[in-house]
Design a protein around this motif. Structure first.
Motif, PDB file in Angstrom:
ATOM      1  N   TYR A 173      -0.510  -4.523  -1.015  1.00 28.37           N
ATOM      2  CA  TYR A 173       0.321  -5.456  -1.778  1.00 28.37           C
ATOM      3  C   TYR A 173       1.097  -4.692  -2.860  1.00 28.37           C
ATOM      4  O   TYR A 173       2.157  -5.110  -3.288  1.00 28.37           O
ATOM      5  CB  TYR A 173      -0.623  -6.472  -2.411  1.00 28.37           C
ATOM      6  N   ASP A 174       0.524  -3.580  -3.261  1.00 22.74           N
ATOM      7  CA  ASP A 174       1.195  -2.676  -4.196  1.00 22.74           C
ATOM      8  C   ASP A 174       0.592  -1.291  -3.975  1.00 22.74           C
ATOM      9  O   ASP A 174      -0.212  -1.107  -3.046  1.00 22.74           O
ATOM     10  CB  ASP A 174       1.035  -3.139  -5.650  1.00 22.74           C
ATOM     11  N   LEU A 175       0.990  -0.321  -4.799  1.00 23.12           N
ATOM     12  CA  LEU A 175       0.420   1.020  -4.643  1.00 23.12           C
ATOM     13  C   LEU A 175      -0.674   1.300  -5.676  1.00 23.12           C
ATOM     14  O   LEU A 175      -1.361   2.313  -5.607  1.00 23.12           O
ATOM     15  CB  LEU A 175       1.525   2.078  -4.769  1.00 23.12           C
ATOM     16  N   THR A 176      -0.839   0.383  -6.621  1.00 18.14           N
ATOM     17  CA  THR A 176      -1.768   0.618  -7.731  1.00 18.14           C
ATOM     18  C   THR A 176      -3.218   0.491  -7.286  1.00 18.14           C
ATOM     19  O   THR A 176      -4.041   1.367  -7.561  1.00 18.14           O
ATOM     20  CB  THR A 176      -1.481  -0.380  -8.875  1.00 18.14           C
ATOM     21  N   VAL A 177      -3.533  -0.590  -6.602  1.00 22.11           N
ATOM     22  CA  VAL A 177      -4.914  -0.799  -6.159  1.00 22.11           C
ATOM     23  C   VAL A 177      -5.324   0.260  -5.119  1.00 22.11           C
ATOM     24  O   VAL A 177      -6.398   0.854  -5.243  1.00 22.11           O
ATOM     25  CB  VAL A 177      -5.114  -2.252  -5.665  1.00 22.11           C
ATOM     26  N   PRO A 178      -4.481   0.541  -4.106  1.00 26.80           N
ATOM     27  CA  PRO A 178      -4.840   1.641  -3.195  1.00 26.80           C
ATOM     28  C   PRO A 178      -5.030   2.967  -3.937  1.00 26.80           C
ATOM     29  O   PRO A 178      -5.903   3.757  -3.592  1.00 26.80           O
ATOM     30  CB  PRO A 178      -3.645   1.707  -2.238  1.00 26.80           C
ATOM     31  N   ILE A 202     -10.741  15.662  -6.413  1.00 24.13           N
ATOM     32  CA  ILE A 202      -9.544  15.603  -7.253  1.00 24.13           C
ATOM     33  C   ILE A 202      -9.709  16.452  -8.510  1.00 24.13           C
ATOM     34  O   ILE A 202     -10.773  16.482  -9.113  1.00 24.13           O
ATOM     35  CB  ILE A 202      -9.267  14.131  -7.660  1.00 24.13           C
ATOM     36  N   THR A 203      -8.635  17.156  -8.890  1.00 22.11           N
ATOM     37  CA  THR A 203      -8.601  17.862 -10.167  1.00 22.11           C
ATOM     38  C   THR A 203      -7.982  16.925 -11.204  1.00 22.11           C
ATOM     39  O   THR A 203      -6.835  16.517 -11.060  1.00 22.11           O
ATOM     40  CB  THR A 203      -7.719  19.122 -10.056  1.00 22.11           C
ATOM     41  N   PHE A 204      -8.752  16.599 -12.231  1.00 24.25           N
ATOM     42  CA  PHE A 204      -8.227  15.738 -13.292  1.00 24.25           C
ATOM     43  C   PHE A 204      -7.724  16.588 -14.449  1.00 24.25           C
ATOM     44  O   PHE A 204      -8.263  17.654 -14.673  1.00 24.25           O
ATOM     45  CB  PHE A 204      -9.335  14.790 -13.794  1.00 24.25           C
ATOM     46  N   PRO A 205      -6.743  16.164 -15.216  1.00 23.61           N
ATOM     47  CA  PRO A 205      -5.911  14.978 -15.032  1.00 23.61           C
ATOM     48  C   PRO A 205      -5.176  15.032 -13.691  1.00 23.61           C
ATOM     49  O   PRO A 205      -4.630  16.068 -13.323  1.00 23.61           O
ATOM     50  CB  PRO A 205      -4.907  15.051 -16.183  1.00 23.61           C
ATOM     51  N   PHE A 206      -5.186  13.911 -12.990  1.00 25.63           N
ATOM     52  CA  PHE A 206      -4.599  13.841 -11.658  1.00 25.63           C
ATOM     53  C   PHE A 206      -3.190  13.255 -11.761  1.00 25.63           C
ATOM     54  O   PHE A 206      -3.018  12.109 -12.160  1.00 25.63           O
ATOM     55  CB  PHE A 206      -5.489  12.985 -10.772  1.00 25.63           C
ATOM     56  N   LYS A 207      -2.206  14.073 -11.410  1.00 25.03           N
ATOM     57  CA  LYS A 207      -0.811  13.623 -11.468  1.00 25.03           C
ATOM     58  C   LYS A 207      -0.330  13.388 -10.054  1.00 25.03           C
ATOM     59  O   LYS A 207      -0.103  14.341  -9.322  1.00 25.03           O
ATOM     60  CB  LYS A 207       0.048  14.703 -12.139  1.00 25.03           C
ATOM     61  N   ARG A 208      -0.181  12.133  -9.692  1.00 25.76           N
ATOM     62  CA  ARG A 208       0.233  11.867  -8.316  1.00 25.76           C
ATOM     63  C   ARG A 208       1.453  10.945  -8.295  1.00 25.76           C
ATOM     64  O   ARG A 208       1.670  10.163  -9.189  1.00 25.76           O
ATOM     65  CB  ARG A 208      -0.905  11.244  -7.510  1.00 25.76           C
ATOM     66  N   PHE A 209       2.242  11.099  -7.217  1.00 24.76           N
ATOM     67  CA  PHE A 209       3.238  10.062  -6.952  1.00 24.76           C
ATOM     68  C   PHE A 209       3.051   9.565  -5.537  1.00 24.76           C
ATOM     69  O   PHE A 209       2.402  10.213  -4.701  1.00 24.76           O
ATOM     70  CB  PHE A 209       4.671  10.541  -7.214  1.00 24.76           C
ATOM     71  N   GLN A 210       3.591   8.396  -5.282  1.00 22.88           N
ATOM     72  CA  GLN A 210       3.388   7.739  -3.992  1.00 22.88           C
ATOM     73  C   GLN A 210       4.618   6.883  -3.727  1.00 22.88           C
ATOM     74  O   GLN A 210       4.994   6.059  -4.557  1.00 22.88           O
ATOM     75  CB  GLN A 210       2.109   6.894  -4.084  1.00 22.88           C
ATOM     76  N   ILE A 211       5.248   7.104  -2.589  1.00 24.47           N
ATOM     77  CA  ILE A 211       6.448   6.346  -2.219  1.00 24.47           C
ATOM     78  C   ILE A 211       6.183   5.734  -0.857  1.00 24.47           C
ATOM     79  O   ILE A 211       6.202   6.436   0.154  1.00 24.47           O
ATOM     80  CB  ILE A 211       7.695   7.252  -2.184  1.00 24.47           C
ATOM     81  N   GLN A 212       5.888   4.461  -0.823  1.00 24.80           N
ATOM     82  CA  GLN A 212       5.549   3.811   0.450  1.00 24.80           C
ATOM     83  C   GLN A 212       5.945   2.339   0.378  1.00 24.80           C
ATOM     84  O   GLN A 212       6.101   1.781  -0.704  1.00 24.80           O
ATOM     85  CB  GLN A 212       4.034   3.926   0.697  1.00 24.80           C
ATOM     86  N   PRO A 213       6.059   1.700   1.547  1.00 20.90           N
ATOM     87  CA  PRO A 213       6.364   0.263   1.527  1.00 20.90           C
ATOM     88  C   PRO A 213       5.130  -0.549   1.137  1.00 20.90           C
ATOM     89  O   PRO A 213       3.998  -0.111   1.348  1.00 20.90           O
ATOM     90  CB  PRO A 213       6.778  -0.039   2.971  1.00 20.90           C
ATOM     91  N   VAL A 214       5.354  -1.726   0.591  1.00 21.93           N
ATOM     92  CA  VAL A 214       4.287  -2.698   0.343  1.00 21.93           C
ATOM     93  C   VAL A 214       4.755  -4.033   0.935  1.00 21.93           C
ATOM     94  O   VAL A 214       5.942  -4.212   1.224  1.00 21.93           O
ATOM     95  CB  VAL A 214       3.982  -2.848  -1.157  1.00 21.93           C
ATOM     96  N   TRP A 215       3.804  -4.937   1.134  1.00 22.02           N
ATOM     97  CA  TRP A 215       4.125  -6.194   1.813  1.00 22.02           C
ATOM     98  C   TRP A 215       3.602  -7.394   1.028  1.00 22.02           C
ATOM     99  O   TRP A 215       2.457  -7.384   0.572  1.00 22.02           O
ATOM    100  CB  TRP A 215       3.496  -6.184   3.216  1.00 22.02           C
ATOM    101  N   ARG A 216       4.427  -8.390   0.879  1.00 23.03           N
ATOM    102  CA  ARG A 216       4.015  -9.621   0.193  1.00 23.03           C
ATOM    103  C   ARG A 216       4.593 -10.825   0.913  1.00 23.03           C
ATOM    104  O   ARG A 216       5.787 -10.859   1.202  1.00 23.03           O
ATOM    105  CB  ARG A 216       4.514  -9.632  -1.264  1.00 23.03           C
ATOM    106  N   ALA A 217       3.746 -11.833   1.145  1.00 21.18           N
ATOM    107  CA  ALA A 217       4.192 -13.032   1.861  1.00 21.18           C
ATOM    108  C   ALA A 217       4.887 -13.995   0.917  1.00 21.18           C
ATOM    109  O   ALA A 217       4.669 -15.193   0.959  1.00 21.18           O
ATOM    110  CB  ALA A 217       2.999 -13.696   2.550  1.00 21.18           C
ATOM    111  N   ASP A 218       5.739 -13.451   0.070  1.00 19.45           N
ATOM    112  CA  ASP A 218       6.539 -14.219  -0.867  1.00 19.45           C
ATOM    113  C   ASP A 218       7.629 -14.982  -0.137  1.00 19.45           C
ATOM    114  O   ASP A 218       8.015 -14.590   0.956  1.00 19.45           O
ATOM    115  CB  ASP A 218       7.244 -13.228  -1.810  1.00 19.45           C
TER     116      ASP A 218
END
Lengths: 454, 454
Positions: free
Chosen positions: B101-106, B118-134
């Protein structure tokens, strides 16, 4: 209680290190596609079930991931089917959408839906995940990527040649040694025809496929078991005896299939493609292989398969020519040819053989150690200057112990660490440490960019 | 009968022209992320429903796309609930997976699941589709892309500064003029505290937000309606009267919030971030804005919002600091801060204002006209040579009429057309036509690469 987090079986997370390697593969493939004039498209993850059902056989229909309708989905379901527990027939009443199963059907749908906006011949590529509710096992996932490249709207054999060039170029760039196997459905049809078993094309091909493994006698026995007449098997012998290089095989085949129109056409197509390919002096071997039997229910001409030479992994790329891709959606007579690169298998081969160039990384090049607020504020400006010169730069966000900051640089594979304390701030210098050699010296900002960017 | 093909409402196909423009946006964003040491990850489209449910409120749970279990899914469903048509309670019995539904929870799930790698502080980016039955509407899709960038495992305000730098850099590269609005939840909490209405933070913020539109009197009236005491409203007046630049606003706020510990902390954080940002002389304005009220149920510190200055489109990027992203999955005390670029809105702004540089294209640069078999075979070799020099080259696959081939070049935006007939073949030349100027001259192969690649 907190949940123990996990992901659905058959799916994967990709870590930064994996992403960088995968992107290297995808970018290489994309670059080659574009060099040949193919352009990207993307289609939605969800398609209407109407679009997907009936395109992949009964088994495929079962392997489609179906999306439950939103809201009060049971309102549209038949009470008696629900009561009877008839999952099969209820499915269509509570689900209207599914996840794409491959890129071919969505592409056919795209071509038909947008036919008035498309310039034909249409050369497109598409790199997206697909989903199948298959039983997960080693190397087989429920979410995996396909990289498809197709030309539709042209039946010229130049397209076949171009696809062979693309395969050669992609694997050369990736450093994977391969052989390209080439067959033609018309040849297989011709063989079935001349031995009088036109409807047994698949049986015959499967049997030929075993020749190397089990030998001529056992192949003949199997053909008998499969119900081929003694006469047919007799007529098949010269084909089973084919040997030599491509030219020798094709010249023998031309003789054997002389009485079959479709067979002769197949031989002619193979000859033409090979002649053009030979003129290009590709480093990759292209081999006529009559045992290629993929997609015999939709391919109509060329059939391709690509095998890695140094790893036992089966086919890593394949495809062929189809004459009626878009017919299912009401658009007749659109011939096309395409291949699909198996990204996940290629990823496996690259990992197994460690074929990535050293510079395949998007890692930070320089880390500023954080000595405290004042120093960090100063380093913020230095870092901004380095980023302007294209250096991937970080500042450790907290004034943590030196050891912790160094270990961070180490684990992230950062090659240079910059130390700017009181003294460097006054002198306008940056003390740079090479994490590989341990060397350490002081530089001005411009020099740092040169040293790090080298 | 053939189906008329269509796609689910709220989803989109992307044509080659759109893909090239979207990739330009994504690549720009990615480049900037990597310049700051952020690394890509990807997570599967499907997550277990356990992971997703309860994270987005009751409304969010309804908007999740749920995947129907494979096989005989009704076997696990409660007969009486089926008979009662209780769609709500049946859902969990016939579906175990949903689309993200978003990228935050995943991302939170990823961090917890892979915490040991993971090496912390973990700096990540993520570019993907999300889906909502809006409900789909103009500019709102059921499948859309998010571009998230986060640092977790560090509560340093340097991270906030870095995100502001990233926003500045991305929109500068994209040529979109923006203002970055900055707020802090602790300030809002402080305001609610000093006026004695700690549990009315949202009401107060929403009312302040209307100040410009409806004026002070109507805002006060609304606060009364929302049930705030006369005394509280009286105490709020100095805050509603805040004006001036960031420094003036913050200095006034510091006085007003002096008695609130959390409020003072908020002002201090804002001051620190702005001091550091001011030291960087960013071209983009950063403006303290107490009306930013996004994500008040999870943000704990900074709140960001980015607005385009030249297009009415609302927020095109936003984010904030959260102190307990991973707590829902049992990993406590991991502070993080992140922002999300609204790729689809940015795409809309870029299209509306036509902000793409001229060289944003992956189009073929040179098309060889096909005069027939012999010429085409010759051109195949010439084309291979040009591709080796990096020129995106096509050969028209059929010996079609000249007009048709020219029109193909024209429609695909190909700038140069090469004509190689009998005469050129003998002389080893290529006649090149510039499709924009109409100019036409003959060149050798090397010269062609120079002219076309220029």
């Amino acid at each position: 209680m907190a949940q123990k987090p996990s992901i659905p079986k058959g799916t994967r997370d990709f870590s930064p290190a994996e992403m960088v390697r995968r992107n290297y593969i995808f970018d290489t493939i994309k670059d080659v596609f574009q060099l040949y004039g193919f352009m990207p498209i993307e289609t939605p993850a969800m398609e209407n079930l109407d679009t997907l059902l009936g395109k992949y056989g009964e088994e495929g229909d079962k392997l489609l991931f179906k999306i439950l309708n939103s809201g009060d989905f049971l309102a549209k379901a038949d009470k008696s089917l629900l009561a009877a527990g008839d999952s099969n027939r209820v499915t269509g009443q509570i689900s209207e959408k599914g996840l794409r199963y491959d890129l071919t059907v969505p592409f056919a749908r795209f071509v038909v839906q947008h036919q008035n906006e498309i310039t034909f011949p249409f050369k497109r590529f598409q790199i997206q995940p697909v989903w199948r509710a298959d039983r997960p096992q080693k190397g087989r996932y429920r979410e995996f990527f396909q990289c498809d490249v197709d030309v539709v709207g042209s039946d010229s054999l130049l397209n076949e040649v171009e696809l062979i060039q693309i395969v050669d170029e992609v694997f050369r760039r990736l450093n994977i040694r391969v052989v390209i196997k080439l067959n033609n459905r018309k040849v297989l049809a011709g063989i079935a025809e001349i031995i009088g078993e036109s409807d047994r094309m698949v049986d015959i091909t499967v049997a030929i496929d075993k020749l190397e493994k089990i030998g001529l006698e056992k192949v003949n026995a199997e053909l008998r078991e499969r119900g081929l007449s003694a006469e047919a098997i007799e007529k098949l012998q010269p084909i089973l005896a084919l040997s030599g290089n491509n030219a020798e095989k094709l010249s023998a085949l031309a003789g054997i299939l002389a009485s079959s129109e479709v067979g002769s056409k197949g031989v002619e197509e193979l000859n033409k493609v090979l002649d053009l390919v030979n003129g290009l002096d590709l480093p990759t071997d292209v081999e006529v292989d009559l045992t290629l039997a993929r997609g015999l229910n939709y391919y109509t001409g060329a059939i391709f398969e690509v095998k890695a030479l140094d790893v036992e992994i089966g086919s890593i790329t394949g495809g062929g020519r189809y004459d009626d891709l878009t017919g299912i959606f009401g658009m007749k007579g659109v011939s096309g040819v395409g291949i699909s690169f198996g990204a996940d298998r290629i990823f496996d081969v690259m990992n197994q053989m460690d074929l990535y160039p050293d510079d395949v990384t998007a890692a930070t090049q320089l880390l500023f150690v954080n000595f405290g607020e004042k120093e960090a504020a100063h380093c913020l400006r230095l870092a901004a200057g380095l980023r302007q010169k294209g250096i991937r730069t970080e500042i450790y966000p907290d004034a943590a112990k030196m050891k912790k900051q160094m270990s961070y640089a180490d684990k992230k594979g950062i090659r240079f660490v910059a130390m700017v304390g009181e003294d460097e701030m006054t002198k306008g210098l940056i003390t740079l440490k090479n994490m590989q050699t341990g060397e350490q010296s002081a530089f001005g900002l411009d020099e740092v960019a040169d040293v790090v960017g080298r």
